[in-house]
Write a protein that holds these residues in place. Structure first.
Motif, mmCIF file in Angstrom:
data_model
loop_
_atom_site.group_PDB
_atom_site.id
_atom_site.type_symbol
_atom_site.label_atom_id
_atom_site.label_comp_id
_atom_site.label_asym_id
_atom_site.label_seq_id
_atom_site.Cartn_x
_atom_site.Cartn_y
_atom_site.Cartn_z
ATOM 1 N N TYR A 58 0.936 -1.235 -0.136
ATOM 2 C CA TYR A 58 0.246 -0.373 0.192
ATOM 3 C C TYR A 58 0.836 1.201 0.044
ATOM 4 C CZ TYR A 58 0.532 -0.488 4.849
ATOM 5 O OH TYR A 58 1.238 -0.785 6.543
ATOM 6 N N GLY A 59 2.217 1.079 -0.133
ATOM 7 C CA GLY A 59 3.069 2.396 -0.807
ATOM 8 C C GLY A 59 3.648 2.612 0.604
ATOM 9 N N ARG A 60 3.873 1.867 1.266
ATOM 10 C CA ARG A 60 4.241 2.465 3.146
ATOM 11 C C ARG A 60 5.111 3.317 2.860
ATOM 12 N NH1 ARG A 60 6.961 0.580 7.907
ATOM 13 N NH2 ARG A 60 7.155 -1.284 6.543
ATOM 14 N N ILE A 61 6.470 2.626 2.793
ATOM 15 C CA ILE A 61 7.821 2.471 1.990
ATOM 16 C C ILE A 61 7.958 3.787 0.767
ATOM 17 C CG2 ILE A 61 10.005 1.731 1.256
ATOM 18 C CD1 ILE A 61 8.821 1.486 4.302
ATOM 19 N N ALA A 62 6.979 3.432 -0.336
ATOM 20 C CA ALA A 62 7.377 3.442 -1.973
ATOM 21 C C ALA A 62 7.360 5.100 -1.408
ATOM 22 C CB ALA A 62 6.544 3.049 -3.078
ATOM 23 N N ASN A 63 6.041 5.825 -0.330
ATOM 24 C CA ASN A 63 5.750 6.904 -1.373
ATOM 25 C C ASN A 63 6.495 8.227 0.006
ATOM 26 O OD1 ASN A 63 3.436 6.734 -2.659
ATOM 27 N ND2 ASN A 63 1.416 6.275 -0.530
ATOM 28 N N ARG A 64 6.942 7.397 1.276
ATOM 29 C CA ARG A 64 7.989 7.990 1.573
ATOM 30 C C ARG A 64 9.532 8.255 0.943
ATOM 31 N NH1 ARG A 64 5.185 5.685 5.609
ATOM 32 N NH2 ARG A 64 4.486 6.757 7.228
ATOM 33 N N ARG A 86 -1.961 4.866 -4.699
ATOM 34 C CA ARG A 86 -2.373 5.497 -4.812
ATOM 35 C C ARG A 86 -2.912 7.096 -4.455
ATOM 36 N NH1 ARG A 86 -3.551 1.661 -8.816
ATOM 37 N NH2 ARG A 86 -1.683 0.736 -10.521
ATOM 38 N N ALA A 87 -4.345 6.718 -3.874
ATOM 39 C CA ALA A 87 -4.088 7.148 -2.761
ATOM 40 C C ALA A 87 -3.666 8.389 -2.469
ATOM 41 C CB ALA A 87 -6.282 6.645 -2.240
ATOM 42 N N ALA A 89 -0.306 8.791 -2.417
ATOM 43 C CA ALA A 89 0.336 9.101 -3.149
ATOM 44 C C ALA A 89 -0.354 11.182 -3.938
ATOM 45 C CB ALA A 89 1.215 8.476 -3.841
ATOM 46 N N GLY A 90 -1.600 10.571 -4.081
ATOM 47 C CA GLY A 90 -2.676 11.555 -4.488
ATOM 48 C C GLY A 90 -2.519 12.956 -3.042
ATOM 49 N N GLN A 91 -3.074 12.484 -2.195
ATOM 50 C CA GLN A 91 -3.322 13.012 -1.264
ATOM 51 C C GLN A 91 -2.386 13.392 -0.799
ATOM 52 O OE1 GLN A 91 -5.053 10.576 1.378
ATOM 53 N NE2 GLN A 91 -6.770 10.576 0.279
ATOM 54 N N ARG A 92 -0.982 13.692 -0.821
ATOM 55 C CA ARG A 92 -0.227 14.120 -0.619
ATOM 56 C C ARG A 92 1.053 14.630 -1.981
ATOM 57 N NH1 ARG A 92 3.764 9.679 3.016
ATOM 58 N NH2 ARG A 92 4.894 11.759 2.633
ATOM 59 N N GLY A 93 0.250 14.748 -2.806
ATOM 60 C CA GLY A 93 1.111 15.481 -4.058
ATOM 61 C C GLY A 93 2.061 14.912 -4.396
ATOM 62 N N LEU A 94 2.241 13.272 -4.273
ATOM 63 C CA LEU A 94 2.970 12.282 -5.219
ATOM 64 C C LEU A 94 3.501 11.763 -5.893
ATOM 65 C CD1 LEU A 94 4.437 10.510 -1.427
ATOM 66 C CD2 LEU A 94 5.382 12.786 -2.300
ATOM 67 N N ALA A 95 4.041 11.854 -6.818
ATOM 68 C CA ALA A 95 4.244 11.611 -8.014
ATOM 69 C C ALA A 95 4.812 9.692 -8.602
ATOM 70 C CB ALA A 95 5.121 11.850 -9.897
ATOM 71 N N VAL A 96 4.283 8.692 -8.097
ATOM 72 C CA VAL A 96 5.208 7.462 -8.112
ATOM 73 C C VAL A 96 3.749 6.547 -8.896
ATOM 74 C CG1 VAL A 96 4.802 5.736 -6.477
ATOM 75 C CG2 VAL A 96 4.980 7.866 -5.729
#
Length: 251
Positions: A58-64, A86-87, A89-96
């Protein structure tokens, strides 16, 4: 219909609601930040470095990592986990770049794309030995020359020495009960998991291939990696007493 005791029940093992219910109290914000700092150090990451988080969940590491400036891609088989990644990342304004797929066959366009690949929280060893070798070969293919792989696995020696036949997690009257069996012929640790929650009971089964450091280093060299370094869960030199085996392999 009873579960096949030798099959890996992917859907049941990574059912999103139960996974978060039992693991979120363990995977705290503080722990996640500490792990990302360790990953950053061991892989020598910098902003703009292209990184692949393999079995990203769920992106715990990737988003960080993306928040620190890396150009991150993430691959996972779970559509539900990827939707959460993805949700956030979108909330944090991250492009993954999140992709649904199989780590045994990575996208062709990823050949030579990444400076670093990450496999965290025991995300390797879920297939036959032949297929596990294929995973390492695919990782080598998508890495740039000189790129590095970080594998985070359990320390087989300590795990077997301190192994218990049953492990139990309890939270607010709900139970996750694991019955463990180590197969000496295959090197697999099998887990029969029973979950009792909200008035329901369900059962799942999964396994992971346990590897010694020499065996893993040999597999990595066969896949095309040259240098293999080993650390514990704190980034100190690996020993038989380490809880985790973190290997950094250079292509």
């Amino acid at each position: 219909m009873p579960l096949d005791p030798e099959a890996f029940d992917v859907e049941g093992t990574f059912e999103v609601s139960d996974y978060h219910y039992f693991y979120d109290p363990l995977l705290t914000e503080e722990r996640s930040e500490q792990e990302v700092a360790l990953i950053w150090r061991l892989l020598g990451l910098q902003p703009e470095v292209p990184v692949l988080d393999l079995a990203c969940g769920y992106g715990r590491i990737a988003n960080r990592l993306a928040a620190r400036g890396c150009r991150v891609s993430g691959l996972d088989q779970s559509v539900a986990f990827l939707a959460q990644a993805r949700a956030e990342a979108g909330q944090r304004g991250l492009a993954v770049d999140y992709r649904q797929g199989d780590m045994r066959s990575l996208p062709a366009e990823w050949t030579g794309r990444f400076a670093a690949v990450l496999s965290w929280f025991t995300s390797f060893g879920y297939f036959s030995d032949e297929e596990n070798h294929q995973v390492l070969a695919e990782i080598a293919r998508v890495l740039q020359p000189g790129g590095r792989l970080l594998l985070d696995l359990q320390n087989r020696e300590r795990l077997l020495r301190e192994s218990q036949r049953t492990r139990v997690l309890e939270r607010d009257g709900a139970w996750q009960i694991d019955q463990l069996r180590y197969d000496v012929l295959s090197g697999r640790l099998h887990t029969r998991r029973v979950i009792l929650r909200d008035g329901r009971q369900r059962e799942t089964h999964f396994f992971v291939r346990l590897l010694t450091l020499p065996e893993l280093a040999d597999w990595l060299r066969q896949a095309g990696f040259s240098r293999v370094e080993a650390y514990d869960e704190a980034g100190a030199p690996f020993s038989l007493e380490s809880r985790r085996l973190l290997t950094v392999a250079t292509r």
